[in-house]
Design a protein around this motif. Structure first.
Motif, short mmCIF file in Angstrom:
data_model
loop_
_atom_site.label_atom_id
_atom_site.label_comp_id
_atom_site.label_asym_id
_atom_site.label_seq_id
_atom_site.Cartn_x
_atom_site.Cartn_y
_atom_site.Cartn_z
N HIS A 205 0.82 -1.21 0.00
CA HIS A 205 0.00 0.00 0.00
C HIS A 205 0.85 1.26 0.00
N GLY A 206 1.81 1.34 0.92
CA GLY A 206 2.75 2.45 0.93
C GLY A 206 2.38 3.62 1.80
N ASP A 207 1.09 3.78 2.14
CA ASP A 207 0.65 4.88 3.01
C ASP A 207 -0.52 4.38 3.84
N LEU A 208 -0.27 3.29 4.55
CA LEU A 208 -1.36 2.63 5.26
C LEU A 208 -1.67 3.35 6.57
N CYS A 209 -2.89 3.80 6.71
CA CYS A 209 -3.41 4.32 7.97
C CYS A 209 -4.86 3.86 8.06
N LYS A 210 -5.47 4.01 9.21
CA LYS A 210 -6.83 3.46 9.37
C LYS A 210 -7.85 4.17 8.48
N TYR A 211 -7.53 5.39 8.04
CA TYR A 211 -8.46 6.11 7.18
C TYR A 211 -8.32 5.70 5.71
N ASN A 212 -7.35 4.86 5.42
CA ASN A 212 -7.21 4.30 4.08
C ASN A 212 -7.73 2.87 3.99
N ILE A 213 -8.50 2.50 5.01
CA ILE A 213 -9.13 1.18 5.06
C ILE A 213 -10.61 1.38 5.39
N LEU A 214 -11.48 0.72 4.67
CA LEU A 214 -12.91 0.77 4.96
C LEU A 214 -13.45 -0.66 5.09
N ILE A 215 -14.19 -0.88 6.15
CA ILE A 215 -14.84 -2.17 6.33
C ILE A 215 -16.29 -2.03 5.87
N THR A 216 -16.63 -2.73 4.81
CA THR A 216 -17.95 -2.62 4.20
C THR A 216 -18.73 -3.91 4.44
N GLN A 217 -19.99 -3.93 4.03
CA GLN A 217 -20.80 -5.14 4.16
C GLN A 217 -20.28 -6.26 3.26
N GLU A 218 -19.54 -5.87 2.22
CA GLU A 218 -19.01 -6.87 1.28
C GLU A 218 -17.58 -7.28 1.62
N GLY A 219 -17.00 -6.66 2.62
CA GLY A 219 -15.62 -6.98 2.98
C GLY A 219 -14.79 -5.73 3.14
N LEU A 220 -13.50 -5.92 3.28
CA LEU A 220 -12.57 -4.81 3.53
C LEU A 220 -12.03 -4.25 2.22
N ARG A 221 -11.96 -2.93 2.13
CA ARG A 221 -11.45 -2.26 0.94
C ARG A 221 -10.33 -1.30 1.33
N PHE A 222 -9.30 -1.27 0.50
CA PHE A 222 -8.20 -0.32 0.68
C PHE A 222 -8.37 0.83 -0.32
N ILE A 223 -8.11 2.05 0.14
CA ILE A 223 -8.22 3.23 -0.73
C ILE A 223 -6.93 4.03 -0.67
N ASP A 224 -6.85 5.09 -1.48
CA ASP A 224 -5.69 5.99 -1.52
C ASP A 224 -4.39 5.21 -1.78
N LEU A 225 -4.26 4.76 -3.02
CA LEU A 225 -3.16 3.87 -3.39
C LEU A 225 -2.05 4.59 -4.15
N GLU A 226 -1.96 5.91 -4.00
CA GLU A 226 -1.01 6.67 -4.81
C GLU A 226 0.45 6.44 -4.44
N ASP A 227 0.71 5.88 -3.25
CA ASP A 227 2.08 5.58 -2.84
C ASP A 227 2.38 4.09 -2.91
N SER A 228 1.55 3.35 -3.59
CA SER A 228 1.70 1.90 -3.65
C SER A 228 2.93 1.49 -4.45
N VAL A 229 3.38 0.28 -4.18
CA VAL A 229 4.51 -0.30 -4.90
C VAL A 229 4.05 -1.65 -5.45
N LEU A 230 3.94 -1.76 -6.74
CA LEU A 230 3.42 -2.98 -7.36
C LEU A 230 4.48 -4.07 -7.40
N ILE A 231 4.01 -5.31 -7.27
CA ILE A 231 4.92 -6.44 -7.45
C ILE A 231 5.51 -6.36 -8.87
#
Length: 264
Positions: A205-231
């Motif tokens: 993810h690269g910038d993981l904080c609790k505000y970049n994670i949302l727990i929804t009825q369908e499961g957990l989603r990560f947002i704000d991926l601008e600092d991510s590092v792809l495999i």
């Protein structure tokens, strides 16, 4: 007929001012290298800044898209369209995603400086843009992250690319679906660990904080991926993924407000 001009964004520092302005039907950019060119009390308030800019000789010409204004021993200098406006490179974009003109989107609320909730195809969606050239790298990175996560259910769905005009040559952002959920707490650690482990099979993810994670009825989603590092990126490493995992608990317990949207 008088020009219709609206200030869209301003960034002011001790050694520069950046302006993003809508002039009639065109978005234009002004880079001021010497802030003293604009009176201090007029630099960041839109109408006052436009009034000050309109006094510049180059302002009378409405043909330019980018304008660099600087001061030397001979006085004010103007450089028109020496650099093209910023845009996501075409080879980053995929044909299966539509293009949408930003001027047709209705803003519902501002979330962060570059992020808004807008109405797209009659539904609330999330818009993220690069207001100025130095921000385009983050938009590129996040678009690539959404490409990588397509179909994974670990992030919102990418809906469309966003252009700054009717031309697709000026892609400055993207739209993703709006998702409803709550921010996690330390009690959600196990669920967050499971989902983060899945995310790490695609990227860090690269910038993981609790505000970049949302727990929804369908499961957990990560947002704000601008600092991510792809495999596959040379900066990706299993050590980096493990470090992000080890920091998860402290991020969930953090009460500093880091990463909190403006209205929360």
């Amino acid at each position: 007929m008088a020009n219709m001009e609206t200030m869209l964004a301003v960034e002011s520092a001790s050694n520069y001012i950046f302006y993003r302005i809508k002039r009639n039907d065109q978005v234009a950019y002004v880079n001021i290298s010497n802030p003293d060119i604009i009176p201090e009390d007029s630099r960041t308030y839109g109408p006052s800044a436009i009034a000050a800019l309109s006094k510049l000789d180059a302002w009378k010409d409405t043909s330019w898209v980018t304008l660099h204004v600087h001061l030397d021993e001979k006085g004010l200098r103007y450089e028109k369209d020496t650099l093209p406006p910023h845009s996501v490179p075409k080879d980053i974009l995929l044909d299966r995603y539509p293009m949408h003109d930003i001027s047709t989107l209705r803003v519902l609320r501002q979330i962060k400086y570059r992020t808004s909730e807008v109405s797209y195809n009659g539904k609330p969606s999330i818009l993220k843009i690069a207001r100025f050239p130095y921000e385009i790298r983050w938009v590129i990175q996040e678009i690539q992250a959404y490409h990588s996560l397509e179909g994974s259910l670990l992030a919102p769905k990418l809906l469309a690319y966003v252009s700054e005009s009717s031309s697709s040559d000026r892609v400055i952002g993207f739209l993703v679906e709006k998702i409803e959920g709550r921010y996690p707490t330390t009690e959600d650690l196990e669920l967050c660990q499971q989902s983060l482990r899945q995310l790490h099979s695609f990227l860090i993810h690269g910038d993981l904080c609790k505000y970049n994670i949302l727990i929804t009825q369908e499961g957990l989603r990560f947002i704000d991926l601008e600092d991510s590092v792809l495999i596959g990126n040379k900066a990706w490493s299993s050590e980096g993924a493990e470090k992000e995992m080890q920091g998860l608990l402290s991020n969930l317990a953090d009460e500093s407000g880091r990463g909190r949207p403006m209205e929360d």
